[in-house]
Motif scaffolding. Structure first.
Motif, mmCIF file in Angstrom:
data_model
loop_
_atom_site.group_PDB
_atom_site.id
_atom_site.type_symbol
_atom_site.label_atom_id
_atom_site.label_comp_id
_atom_site.label_asym_id
_atom_site.label_seq_id
_atom_site.Cartn_x
_atom_site.Cartn_y
_atom_site.Cartn_z
ATOM 1 N N ILE A 1 0.868 -1.171 0.000
ATOM 2 C CA ILE A 1 0.000 0.000 0.000
ATOM 3 C C ILE A 1 0.908 1.225 0.000
ATOM 4 C CG2 ILE A 1 -1.763 1.291 1.238
ATOM 5 C CD1 ILE A 1 -2.535 -1.442 2.530
ATOM 6 N N PRO A 2 0.914 1.999 -1.091
ATOM 7 C CA PRO A 2 1.776 3.182 -1.145
ATOM 8 C C PRO A 2 1.208 4.280 -0.241
ATOM 9 C CG PRO A 2 0.500 2.986 -3.167
ATOM 10 C CD PRO A 2 0.174 1.793 -2.324
ATOM 11 N N VAL A 3 2.021 4.766 0.693
ATOM 12 C CA VAL A 3 1.576 5.808 1.620
ATOM 13 C C VAL A 3 2.652 6.873 1.778
ATOM 14 C CG1 VAL A 3 0.037 4.298 2.936
ATOM 15 C CG2 VAL A 3 2.407 4.518 3.643
ATOM 16 N N GLU A 4 2.296 7.982 2.360
ATOM 17 C CA GLU A 4 3.208 9.071 2.690
ATOM 18 C C GLU A 4 2.893 9.489 4.113
ATOM 19 O OE1 GLU A 4 5.633 10.942 1.186
ATOM 20 O OE2 GLU A 4 5.662 9.684 -0.594
ATOM 21 N N LEU A 5 3.715 9.052 5.063
ATOM 22 C CA LEU A 5 3.529 9.485 6.436
ATOM 23 C C LEU A 5 4.829 9.393 7.203
ATOM 24 C CD1 LEU A 5 2.763 6.791 8.688
ATOM 25 C CD2 LEU A 5 1.308 6.540 6.720
ATOM 26 N N ASP A 6 4.896 10.169 8.264
ATOM 27 C CA ASP A 6 6.103 10.192 9.085
ATOM 28 C C ASP A 6 6.129 8.996 10.024
ATOM 29 O OD1 ASP A 6 7.056 12.560 7.996
ATOM 30 O OD2 ASP A 6 6.103 13.800 9.525
ATOM 31 N N VAL A 7 7.344 8.566 10.342
ATOM 32 C CA VAL A 7 7.550 7.493 11.304
ATOM 33 C C VAL A 7 8.755 7.845 12.165
ATOM 34 C CG1 VAL A 7 8.931 6.125 9.672
ATOM 35 C CG2 VAL A 7 7.837 4.990 11.618
ATOM 36 N N GLU A 8 8.587 7.717 13.470
ATOM 37 C CA GLU A 8 9.723 7.858 14.372
ATOM 38 C C GLU A 8 10.424 6.511 14.422
ATOM 39 O OE1 GLU A 8 8.649 9.370 18.213
ATOM 40 O OE2 GLU A 8 7.401 10.943 17.328
ATOM 41 N N ILE A 9 11.753 6.531 14.255
ATOM 42 C CA ILE A 9 12.540 5.293 14.232
ATOM 43 C C ILE A 9 13.526 5.336 15.387
ATOM 44 C CG2 ILE A 9 14.091 3.836 12.878
ATOM 45 C CD1 ILE A 9 13.157 5.499 10.391
ATOM 46 N N ARG B 1 10.343 8.494 6.607
ATOM 47 C CA ARG B 1 9.126 8.638 5.805
ATOM 48 C C ARG B 1 8.729 7.259 5.313
ATOM 49 N NH1 ARG B 1 5.334 12.419 5.821
ATOM 50 N NH2 ARG B 1 4.500 12.858 3.787
ATOM 51 N N VAL B 2 7.495 6.845 5.594
ATOM 52 C CA VAL B 2 7.000 5.557 5.111
ATOM 53 C C VAL B 2 6.684 5.687 3.630
ATOM 54 C CG1 VAL B 2 5.218 3.792 5.338
ATOM 55 C CG2 VAL B 2 6.054 4.981 7.375
ATOM 56 N N VAL B 3 7.199 4.749 2.834
ATOM 57 C CA VAL B 3 6.967 4.714 1.391
ATOM 58 C C VAL B 3 5.800 3.792 1.078
ATOM 59 C CG1 VAL B 3 7.993 4.104 -0.841
ATOM 60 C CG2 VAL B 3 9.384 5.215 0.917
ATOM 61 N N ASP B 4 5.796 2.602 1.707
ATOM 62 C CA ASP B 4 4.662 1.691 1.567
ATOM 63 C C ASP B 4 4.639 0.741 2.750
ATOM 64 O OD1 ASP B 4 6.257 -0.683 0.956
ATOM 65 O OD2 ASP B 4 6.426 0.033 -1.087
ATOM 66 N N LEU B 5 3.490 0.073 2.918
ATOM 67 C CA LEU B 5 3.387 -0.896 3.987
ATOM 68 C C LEU B 5 2.449 -2.020 3.601
ATOM 69 C CD1 LEU B 5 1.001 -0.301 6.798
ATOM 70 C CD2 LEU B 5 1.389 1.673 5.388
ATOM 71 N N THR B 6 2.619 -3.145 4.277
ATOM 72 C CA THR B 6 1.741 -4.298 4.178
ATOM 73 C C THR B 6 1.483 -4.758 5.607
ATOM 74 O OG1 THR B 6 3.414 -6.051 4.186
ATOM 75 C CG2 THR B 6 2.940 -5.028 2.049
ATOM 76 N N LEU B 7 0.674 -5.782 5.753
ATOM 77 C CA LEU B 7 0.416 -6.318 7.083
ATOM 78 C C LEU B 7 1.683 -6.922 7.688
ATOM 79 C CD1 LEU B 7 -1.757 -6.689 9.188
ATOM 80 C CD2 LEU B 7 -2.450 -8.789 8.042
ATOM 81 N N ASN B 8 2.617 -7.336 6.840
ATOM 82 C CA ASN B 8 3.834 -7.988 7.325
ATOM 83 C C ASN B 8 5.097 -7.132 7.263
ATOM 84 O OD1 ASN B 8 2.807 -10.644 8.027
ATOM 85 N ND2 ASN B 8 2.295 -10.774 5.857
ATOM 86 N N GLY B 9 5.049 -5.984 6.596
ATOM 87 C CA GLY B 9 6.269 -5.208 6.460
ATOM 88 C C GLY B 9 6.032 -3.768 6.077
ATOM 89 N N ILE B 10 7.143 -3.032 6.026
ATOM 90 C CA ILE B 10 7.099 -1.598 5.777
ATOM 91 C C ILE B 10 8.375 -1.179 5.051
ATOM 92 C CG2 ILE B 10 8.143 -1.086 8.035
ATOM 93 C CD1 ILE B 10 6.211 1.326 8.228
#
Length: 142
Positions: free
Chosen positions: A24-32, A42-51
């Motif tokens: 799932i292509p997304v654009e959101l911030d993530v604290e790492i 910055r999250v580029v995409d995610l799935t139920l199992n990965g990011i």
């Protein structure tokens, strides 16, 4: 600067055909957070199992990182743990793309499944990225 100078650890990046879940292509911030300190990515995409995350830090393949997704209007800081599976340069001299697999608890799995349902239902259109508008030159070739 060459790969050896940047200390990159490259591994095979799975194609969409070899995946269990649709990206799932997304654009959101993530604290790492990890052994090398913390940063905002910055999250580029995610799935139920990965990011897939764009970051200024290379956390190293096999290392665990703490992630806190910042989603407008959803909930403050959705927290997850993930393991870095692959690292690739992000088309610049100071950024990396990291593919990470989630290390789920029953609660984190439930929360992420709910988030993905919200995205798929069209309730979070402000974070969904149009395919082809990637943050990496190869994102548009998938």
């Amino acid at each position: 600067m060459g790969e050896k100078e940047r200390g990159l650890n490259r591994r095979y990046r799975p194609t969409q055909q070899g995946r269990k879940d649709q990206r799932i292509p997304v654009e959101l911030d993530v604290e790492i957070g990890g052994e090398k300190g913390g940063t905002i990515g910055r999250v580029v995409d995610l799935t139920l199992n990965g990011i897939q995350i764009r970051s200024l830090h290379n956390y190293g393949i096999g290392n665990r990182i703490a992630l806190s997704l910042q989603i407008p209007g959803f909930a403050p800081g959705l927290d997850f743990v993930a393991e870095v599976k692959w690292i690739d340069p992000a088309g610049t001299t100071d950024a990396f793309l990291m593919g990470c697999g989630f290390i789920h608890t029953p609660e984190s799995y439930r929360v992420l499944k709910g988030l993905i349902w919200e995205i798929a239902s069209g309730n979070l259109t402000e974070i969904v990225r149009v395919p082809g508008q990637g943050t990496h030159k190869r994102d548009t070739k998938r």
